[in-house]
Design a protein around this motif. Structure first.
Motif, PDB file in Angstrom:
ATOM      1  N   VAL A 144       0.861  -1.181   0.000  1.00 56.53           N
ATOM      2  CA  VAL A 144       0.000   0.000   0.000  1.00 56.53           C
ATOM      3  C   VAL A 144       0.897   1.231   0.000  1.00 56.53           C
ATOM      4  CG1 VAL A 144      -1.993  -1.099   1.089  1.00 56.53           C
ATOM      5  CG2 VAL A 144      -0.257  -0.036   2.536  1.00 56.53           C
ATOM      6  N   HIS A 145       0.405   2.269  -0.647  1.00 54.98           N
ATOM      7  CA  HIS A 145       1.077   3.570  -0.661  1.00 54.98           C
ATOM      8  C   HIS A 145       0.137   4.571  -0.006  1.00 54.98           C
ATOM      9  CE1 HIS A 145       4.673   3.350  -3.325  1.00 54.98           C
ATOM     10  NE2 HIS A 145       4.107   2.187  -3.630  1.00 54.98           N
ATOM     11  N   HIS A 146       0.701   5.446   0.787  1.00 62.20           N
ATOM     12  CA  HIS A 146      -0.095   6.515   1.380  1.00 62.20           C
ATOM     13  C   HIS A 146       0.781   7.747   1.496  1.00 62.20           C
ATOM     14  CE1 HIS A 146       1.652   5.911   5.494  1.00 62.20           C
ATOM     15  NE2 HIS A 146       1.877   4.723   4.966  1.00 62.20           N
ATOM     16  N   GLY A 147       0.142   8.888   1.416  1.00 61.33           N
ATOM     17  CA  GLY A 147       0.892  10.135   1.461  1.00 61.33           C
ATOM     18  C   GLY A 147       1.766  10.333   0.245  1.00 61.33           C
ATOM     19  N   GLY A 148       1.551   9.527  -0.790  1.00 57.98           N
ATOM     20  CA  GLY A 148       2.324   9.670  -2.009  1.00 57.98           C
ATOM     21  C   GLY A 148       3.690   9.019  -1.952  1.00 57.98           C
ATOM     22  N   MET A 149       4.365   9.071  -0.827  1.00 59.02           N
ATOM     23  CA  MET A 149       5.749   8.611  -0.764  1.00 59.02           C
ATOM     24  C   MET A 149       5.964   7.401   0.139  1.00 59.02           C
ATOM     25  SD  MET A 149       7.282  10.661  -2.811  1.00 59.02           S
ATOM     26  CE  MET A 149       9.007  10.497  -2.452  1.00 59.02           C
ATOM     27  N   GLU A 150       5.041   7.102   1.011  1.00 57.20           N
ATOM     28  CA  GLU A 150       5.257   6.022   1.973  1.00 57.20           C
ATOM     29  C   GLU A 150       4.665   4.716   1.448  1.00 57.20           C
ATOM     30  OE1 GLU A 150       4.413   7.093   6.078  1.00 57.20           O
ATOM     31  OE2 GLU A 150       4.262   9.176   5.402  1.00 57.20           O
ATOM     32  N   ARG A 151       5.481   3.667   1.528  1.00 55.16           N
ATOM     33  CA  ARG A 151       5.038   2.353   1.048  1.00 55.16           C
ATOM     34  C   ARG A 151       5.147   1.348   2.189  1.00 55.16           C
ATOM     35  NH1 ARG A 151       7.863  -0.300  -4.079  1.00 55.16           N
ATOM     36  NH2 ARG A 151       9.692  -0.176  -2.740  1.00 55.16           N
ATOM     37  N   ARG A 152       4.134   0.499   2.293  1.00 58.52           N
ATOM     38  CA  ARG A 152       4.113  -0.560   3.290  1.00 58.52           C
ATOM     39  C   ARG A 152       3.884  -1.881   2.566  1.00 58.52           C
ATOM     40  NH1 ARG A 152       1.339   0.024   8.324  1.00 58.52           N
ATOM     41  NH2 ARG A 152       2.350   2.060   8.372  1.00 58.52           N
ATOM     42  N   HIS A 153       4.809  -2.825   2.709  1.00 54.31           N
ATOM     43  CA  HIS A 153       4.679  -4.140   2.086  1.00 54.31           C
ATOM     44  C   HIS A 153       3.686  -4.982   2.880  1.00 54.31           C
ATOM     45  CE1 HIS A 153       8.123  -3.264  -0.457  1.00 54.31           C
ATOM     46  NE2 HIS A 153       8.638  -2.680   0.614  1.00 54.31           N
ATOM     47  N   LEU A 154       2.846  -5.720   2.166  1.00 59.99           N
ATOM     48  CA  LEU A 154       1.843  -6.553   2.824  1.00 59.99           C
ATOM     49  C   LEU A 154       2.299  -7.995   2.987  1.00 59.99           C
ATOM     50  CD1 LEU A 154      -1.270  -5.057   1.042  1.00 59.99           C
ATOM     51  CD2 LEU A 154      -0.388  -4.519   3.319  1.00 59.99           C
ATOM     52  N   TYR A 155       3.247  -8.418   2.187  1.00 59.45           N
ATOM     53  CA  TYR A 155       3.903  -9.713   2.352  1.00 59.45           C
ATOM     54  C   TYR A 155       5.185  -9.674   1.531  1.00 59.45           C
ATOM     55  CZ  TYR A 155       1.892 -11.227  -2.154  1.00 59.45           C
ATOM     56  OH  TYR A 155       1.544 -11.334  -3.464  1.00 59.45           O
ATOM     57  N   GLU A 156       6.019 -10.667   1.709  1.00 55.10           N
ATOM     58  CA  GLU A 156       7.315 -10.686   1.042  1.00 55.10           C
ATOM     59  C   GLU A 156       7.152 -10.775  -0.478  1.00 55.10           C
ATOM     60  OE1 GLU A 156      10.418 -10.261   2.324  1.00 55.10           O
ATOM     61  OE2 GLU A 156       9.276  -9.739   4.115  1.00 55.10           O
ATOM     62  N   GLU A 205      -0.401  -3.742   9.002  1.00 55.26           N
ATOM     63  CA  GLU A 205       0.080  -3.673  10.389  1.00 55.26           C
ATOM     64  C   GLU A 205       1.390  -2.906  10.449  1.00 55.26           C
ATOM     65  OE1 GLU A 205       0.376  -7.822  11.319  1.00 55.26           O
ATOM     66  OE2 GLU A 205      -1.686  -7.890  12.045  1.00 55.26           O
ATOM     67  N   PRO A 206       1.487  -1.910  11.305  1.00 56.76           N
ATOM     68  CA  PRO A 206       0.387  -1.346  12.082  1.00 56.76           C
ATOM     69  C   PRO A 206      -0.571  -0.590  11.160  1.00 56.76           C
ATOM     70  CG  PRO A 206       2.366  -0.021  12.386  1.00 56.76           C
ATOM     71  CD  PRO A 206       2.760  -1.205  11.546  1.00 56.76           C
ATOM     72  N   ALA A 207      -1.748  -0.310  11.668  1.00 58.08           N
ATOM     73  CA  ALA A 207      -2.759   0.407  10.885  1.00 58.08           C
ATOM     74  C   ALA A 207      -2.201   1.761  10.447  1.00 58.08           C
ATOM     75  CB  ALA A 207      -4.026   0.602  11.712  1.00 58.08           C
ATOM     76  N   ILE A 208      -2.680   2.231   9.301  1.00 54.97           N
ATOM     77  CA  ILE A 208      -2.244   3.511   8.742  1.00 54.97           C
ATOM     78  C   ILE A 208      -3.280   4.575   9.077  1.00 54.97           C
ATOM     79  CG2 ILE A 208      -1.876   4.773   6.589  1.00 54.97           C
ATOM     80  CD1 ILE A 208      -0.696   2.176   5.455  1.00 54.97           C
ATOM     81  N   SER A 209      -2.840   5.676   9.638  1.00 57.18           N
ATOM     82  CA  SER A 209      -3.712   6.827   9.872  1.00 57.18           C
ATOM     83  C   SER A 209      -3.844   7.592   8.568  1.00 57.18           C
ATOM     84  CB  SER A 209      -3.124   7.737  10.948  1.00 57.18           C
ATOM     85  OG  SER A 209      -3.080   7.058  12.177  1.00 57.18           O
ATOM     86  N   THR A 210      -5.077   7.883   8.183  1.00 58.22           N
ATOM     87  CA  THR A 210      -5.294   8.555   6.906  1.00 58.22           C
ATOM     88  C   THR A 210      -5.126  10.056   7.046  1.00 58.22           C
ATOM     89  OG1 THR A 210      -7.680   8.657   7.265  1.00 58.22           O
ATOM     90  CG2 THR A 210      -6.847   6.751   6.068  1.00 58.22           C
ATOM     91  N   ARG A 211      -4.390  10.592   6.114  1.00 53.81           N
ATOM     92  CA  ARG A 211      -4.209  12.032   6.012  1.00 53.81           C
ATOM     93  C   ARG A 211      -4.151  12.450   4.548  1.00 53.81           C
ATOM     94  NH1 ARG A 211       0.952  15.531   7.723  1.00 53.81           N
ATOM     95  NH2 ARG A 211       0.099  17.552   7.158  1.00 53.81           N
ATOM     96  N   PHE A 212      -3.473  11.638   3.746  1.00 62.68           N
ATOM     97  CA  PHE A 212      -3.307  11.896   2.318  1.00 62.68           C
ATOM     98  C   PHE A 212      -3.888  10.727   1.530  1.00 62.68           C
ATOM     99  CE2 PHE A 212       0.426  13.981   4.365  1.00 62.68           C
ATOM    100  CZ  PHE A 212       0.067  15.292   4.103  1.00 62.68           C
ATOM    101  N   GLY A 213      -3.594  10.655   0.237  1.00 68.94           N
ATOM    102  CA  GLY A 213      -4.111   9.596  -0.624  1.00 68.94           C
ATOM    103  C   GLY A 213      -3.651   8.213  -0.213  1.00 68.94           C
ATOM    104  N   PHE A 214      -4.402   7.196  -0.631  1.00 68.59           N
ATOM    105  CA  PHE A 214      -4.132   5.803  -0.277  1.00 68.59           C
ATOM    106  C   PHE A 214      -4.407   4.933  -1.495  1.00 68.59           C
ATOM    107  CE2 PHE A 214      -5.206   1.614   1.275  1.00 68.59           C
ATOM    108  CZ  PHE A 214      -4.276   1.411   2.288  1.00 68.59           C
ATOM    109  N   GLN A 215      -3.521   3.940  -1.748  1.00 68.20           N
ATOM    110  CA  GLN A 215      -3.783   2.997  -2.827  1.00 68.20           C
ATOM    111  C   GLN A 215      -3.200   1.627  -2.521  1.00 68.20           C
ATOM    112  OE1 GLN A 215      -2.170   4.304  -6.561  1.00 68.20           O
ATOM    113  NE2 GLN A 215      -0.108   4.551  -5.781  1.00 68.20           N
ATOM    114  N   LEU A 216      -3.887   0.602  -3.038  1.00 70.72           N
ATOM    115  CA  LEU A 216      -3.400  -0.767  -3.005  1.00 70.72           C
ATOM    116  C   LEU A 216      -2.671  -1.000  -4.319  1.00 70.72           C
ATOM    117  CD1 LEU A 216      -3.244  -3.738  -2.059  1.00 70.72           C
ATOM    118  CD2 LEU A 216      -5.516  -4.061  -3.082  1.00 70.72           C
TER     119      LEU A 216
END
Length: 170
Positions: free
Chosen positions: A88-100, A135-146
């Motif tokens: 997932v990407h949020h805030g345009g620049m932050e990426r969180r991997h959901l699995y390897e 995990e951990p949950a993402i607080s929404t402030r900017f855009g979000f995408q899967l």
């Protein structure tokens, strides 16, 4: 604690990172589909060429002040294609991997049997649903995408994407 709900986007919302006949081949006998795939009301279909990987992005509009702790994907693959990474990407620049990366996505069957009078308009479907924890949950402030990475060759049919959103303000 706020109200928690699922928010889904339709398959036509998907955005491809790469386009054109260098990346895509004809799907479902629609000669023009080698440019951007074939978008229908119930699914978006793509045939990925051999030795290619394509990122698919599902954008969501979510209010600021909430949190997201799960994303979901409705999909199926054919002819060797596989979903090999999700993030997932949020805030345009932050990426969180959901699995390897480089591991096939697993899911559970999500069958659909169209009414007899409409069946001829639907391809045979073997939809899968995958629910992936954020995990951990993402607080929404900017855009979000899967974002999902799909390895070719083969066909991917996307039926939609969702997320679990909790409104922390209200």
């Amino acid at each position: 604690m706020g109200v928690t709900r699922e928010i889904w986007v339709a398959p036509a919302a998907v955005q491809l990172q790469e386009h054109g006949p260098d990346w895509l081949d004809v799907v479902d006998d629609k000669q023009w589909s080698d440019e951007n795939g074939f978008h229908r009301g119930f699914c978006s279909s793509f045939r990925i060429r051999p030795d290619r990987q394509i990122w698919f992005h599902f954008p969501f509009q979510v209010p600021a002040g909430g949190s997201i702790d799960q994303v979901s994907l409705l999909w199926e693959t054919e002819e060797g294609a596989q979903v090999s990474w999700a993030c997932v990407h949020h805030g345009g620049m932050e990426r969180r991997h959901l699995y390897e990366p480089n591991a096939p996505l697993n899911g559970v069957p999500e069958p659909f049997d169209p009414p007899e009078m409409w069946r001829k308009f639907y391809p045979a479907a073997k939809r899968m649903r995958a629910d992936m924890a954020v995990e951990p949950a993402i607080s929404t402030r900017f855009g979000f995408q899967l974002c999902i990475l799909v390895d070719g060759p083969g066909v991917i049919r996307l039926y939609g994407a969702g997320l679990r959103y909790t409104d922390l303000i209200g």
